[in-house]
Design a protein around this motif. Structure first.
Motif, PDB file in Angstrom:
ATOM      1  N   UNK A 131       6.729  12.188  10.091  1.00  0.00           N
ATOM      2  CA  UNK A 131       6.455  10.908  10.749  1.00  0.00           C
ATOM      3  C   UNK A 131       7.048   9.735   9.958  1.00  0.00           C
TER       4      UNK A 131
ATOM      5  N   UNK B 276       0.858  -1.192   0.000  1.00  0.00           N
ATOM      6  CA  UNK B 276       0.000   0.000   0.000  1.00  0.00           C
ATOM      7  C   UNK B 276       0.891   1.237   0.000  1.00  0.00           C
TER       8      UNK B 276
ATOM      9  N   UNK C 231       8.415   3.387  17.338  1.00  0.00           N
ATOM     10  CA  UNK C 231       9.234   4.409  16.707  1.00  0.00           C
ATOM     11  C   UNK C 231      10.229   4.971  17.722  1.00  0.00           C
TER      12      UNK C 231
ATOM     13  N   UNK D 271      -3.322   4.387  -0.286  1.00  0.00           N
ATOM     14  CA  UNK D 271      -4.031   4.951   0.860  1.00  0.00           C
ATOM     15  C   UNK D 271      -3.724   6.439   0.933  1.00  0.00           C
TER      16      UNK D 271
ATOM     17  N   UNK E 142       9.594   9.483   8.194  1.00  0.00           N
ATOM     18  CA  UNK E 142      11.054   9.350   8.289  1.00  0.00           C
ATOM     19  C   UNK E 142      11.475   8.495   9.492  1.00  0.00           C
ATOM     20  N   UNK E 143      11.100   8.824  10.715  1.00  0.00           N
ATOM     21  CA  UNK E 143      11.499   7.943  11.822  1.00  0.00           C
ATOM     22  C   UNK E 143      10.777   6.602  11.810  1.00  0.00           C
ATOM     23  N   UNK E 144       9.669   6.512  11.096  1.00  0.00           N
ATOM     24  CA  UNK E 144       8.996   5.221  10.924  1.00  0.00           C
ATOM     25  C   UNK E 144       9.725   4.344   9.910  1.00  0.00           C
TER      26      UNK E 144
ATOM     27  N   UNK F  58      10.186   4.643   6.707  1.00  0.00           N
ATOM     28  CA  UNK F  58       9.493   4.378   5.454  1.00  0.00           C
ATOM     29  C   UNK F  58      10.246   4.937   4.239  1.00  0.00           C
TER      30      UNK F  58
ATOM     31  N   UNK G 214      -4.312  11.441  12.504  1.00  0.00           N
ATOM     32  CA  UNK G 214      -4.403  10.322  11.580  1.00  0.00           C
ATOM     33  C   UNK G 214      -3.311  10.402  10.519  1.00  0.00           C
ATOM     34  N   UNK G 215      -2.674  11.548  10.400  1.00  0.00           N
ATOM     35  CA  UNK G 215      -1.562  11.672   9.451  1.00  0.00           C
ATOM     36  C   UNK G 215      -0.473  10.640   9.722  1.00  0.00           C
ATOM     37  N   UNK G 216      -0.267  10.317  10.989  1.00  0.00           N
ATOM     38  CA  UNK G 216       0.754   9.331  11.324  1.00  0.00           C
ATOM     39  C   UNK G 216       0.402   7.968  10.748  1.00  0.00           C
ATOM     40  N   UNK G 217      -0.880   7.636  10.763  1.00  0.00           N
ATOM     41  CA  UNK G 217      -1.306   6.330  10.241  1.00  0.00           C
ATOM     42  C   UNK G 217      -1.233   6.328   8.721  1.00  0.00           C
TER      43      UNK G 217
ATOM     44  N   UNK H  39       2.298   5.791   7.622  1.00  0.00           N
ATOM     45  CA  UNK H  39       2.933   4.516   7.947  1.00  0.00           C
ATOM     46  C   UNK H  39       2.546   3.431   6.943  1.00  0.00           C
ATOM     47  N   UNK H  40       2.728   3.742   5.669  1.00  0.00           N
ATOM     48  CA  UNK H  40       2.430   2.809   4.583  1.00  0.00           C
ATOM     49  C   UNK H  40       3.729   2.151   4.112  1.00  0.00           C
ATOM     50  N   UNK H  41       3.622   1.302   3.105  1.00  0.00           N
ATOM     51  CA  UNK H  41       4.830   0.652   2.596  1.00  0.00           C
ATOM     52  C   UNK H  41       5.745   1.647   1.893  1.00  0.00           C
TER      53      UNK H  41
END
Lengths: 188, 188, 188, 188
Positions: free
Chosen positions: A117, A4, A185, A38, A119-121, A123, A92-95, A98-100
């Motif tokens: 977000x 996604x 994270x 998404x 970047x430290x996740x 992605x 909800x921006x964090x979610x 947090x995509x592929x």
């Protein structure tokens, strides 16, 4: 499982302007190449990308996932197939991020929070370098000094200027950007 | 747009026990009848329902949406098609519960939190009345004294004992339970 | 560090009714005994407990912490000293419940969600057993079958009927209920 | 009610380096001038500011509020008086940023997310312009093109280079930056 890809950007754009065309072509190319999309599920870039996804010959119902700020499940653009109603407002921006992989197209501070977000996740992040807004400001830079992937020394927010480049980056990197220690994270 | 039904319940259950069979049959019946499923994406009831969904002849890739507690996109059961990695730990229960309808099957305090959220979110709630856990305790009761739908005086957590009853309740009520003023639960 | 005790319960109650008196006396007793209070920051039980806290001779500015659902920092009761404006709507209940101990007084489904979160968060939970609402329904029960503290076999939602009993329970247990592996509720 | 000022910045800094000194002096000045502090509650700039707060002659227990990423209430720096354990991981940044004013000191992408949230939340934002990191990059700029306060045409992320300037900005603007329609950031 199909990957996604998150699309972030301005929620209000000119119909048929550069951002619309870019987002539409990226949305189409993603579905052409087997990805699901998404986004935050509202207007502007989010809507253009979903419209593009639906224009693909390979489009199947369920390819556009709207992760919306409201608990109200009706507050989404007309191209959304699946609605996740978070009630998180801007958080909800964090979610979404947090995509592929994440692709930013223009954008104000909301889009910036998604890049900040992602970047430290850990992605894979791409940013359109040919429209105004935060995406071109951060294209081809690193968001901070951390070494995210020692084995990918060229790691950065990859600047992209057309849908072909997006697909090239995904082909090259999507499988490599999958490191996520412990699901947290902030490592305490 | 196809409606999404949330399945909540124990994350650890006996394979082929009563909860497994119930969740599996409900998952299958939901897809048979054109619904999509969402759950917390982990094991037990969540996994059984997704497995049932995939056993339907009408199943299409994308019918099972896992809203997982971790930011780690790999932490989901094997039947999930779409992963929303929330990073919200237990708080993701609120997002799971905010579906077009919710079905609880057994469950401990996590499941109870989902029912407790779904109620003020104005959602249609069903609860399996023939297995142990919170679902049978709250079946055919109201979660508190608020009048959620004056036009539906029989409003309650509807007890269900098999998949046919689930579909009957959905046929009768799914379109009526759609009131959500302003997208906010707590009205200030 | 002074411990913070969460007060949960109905957001609308009769002024000077049983719930008001109970919440007020508990709020006062908590500050009398050196505790700080946190709540969802709105009306009813939340307000009564804060008013009680402020009536204590030991009260100091800063003893009442309002964890409010809105991003709007003005949406709190008049007795709040410190406002944490979460923007999480009902999901802020999880943060309220994650205090050093939780006391439920009456309550509808919102309060129930707080108890349902506090339990897997391993918190010390008390519930008023002499007013209507969820607190008396769950008083002296376990929220599910998990053994939270093998060394505390009497672990349960402790029923309380007056402020003295609240302080007794805190004296006896507050230091023992502090186990929290890895900072994660849902252990994957 | 005393205003709460958020301090954001690097979680790892050199002890007694420029960032430490700046954060410490700002923390002290804030308490000297009657403000309370909140931060993410961890190390680096967050810790330095809290240490400064505690060095003020006007410091009172309760002046430092740690809004931590974990549900584990022990994961905070040693200068925290009040711990709000959110379980939100990085998403707690949104709550930290939603203070009466925000001061960024250096910082990587986490700090950037806090600035990116504070802007649409309509908050008064200051950024240290004399240390490396995101604070100096965004000092004296606008985060996007929206007109947040038509009556404050000079609105921007105000660059600051010492604690006196922080207090000057607060004296001038803290009461004016208080507009928050409906408690929602994303207006649907």
């Amino acid at each position: 499982m199909r990957k996604i890809i998150a699309i972030c950007g301005d929620s209000k754009i000119e119909k048929d302007g550069d951002k619309y065309k870019f987002a539409f072509s990226v949305g189409k190319a993603l579905v052409d190449n087997g990805y699901r999309l998404q986004s935050g599920g509202l207007g502007g870039v989010m809507e253009a990308a979903f419209a593009g996804a639906k224009s693909s010959e390979k489009y199947k119902e369920g390819d556009t996932v709207a992760i919306i700020p409201s608990f109200d499940r009706t507050m989404h653009n007309e191209y959304a197939d699946i609605v996740i109603s978070t009630g998180l407002d801007m958080m909800r921006n964090a979610i979404v991020a947090n995509a592929d992989a994440v692709i930013a197209i223009g954008g104000g501070s909301g889009t910036l929070s998604e890049i900040a977000f992602a970047w430290p996740m850990m992605r894979l992040i791409m940013a359109c370098n040919c429209v105004d807004g935060w995406s071109s400001k951060v294209a081809d830079t690193r968001m901070d000094q951390r070494i995210r992937y020692p084995e990918i020394p060229e790691d950065k927010v990859f600047g992209v200027s057309n849908a072909d480049e997006v697909i090239e980056i995904l082909d090259k990197y999507a499988d490599k950007y999958n490191k996520f220690h412990k699901g947290i994270v902030i490592d305490l």
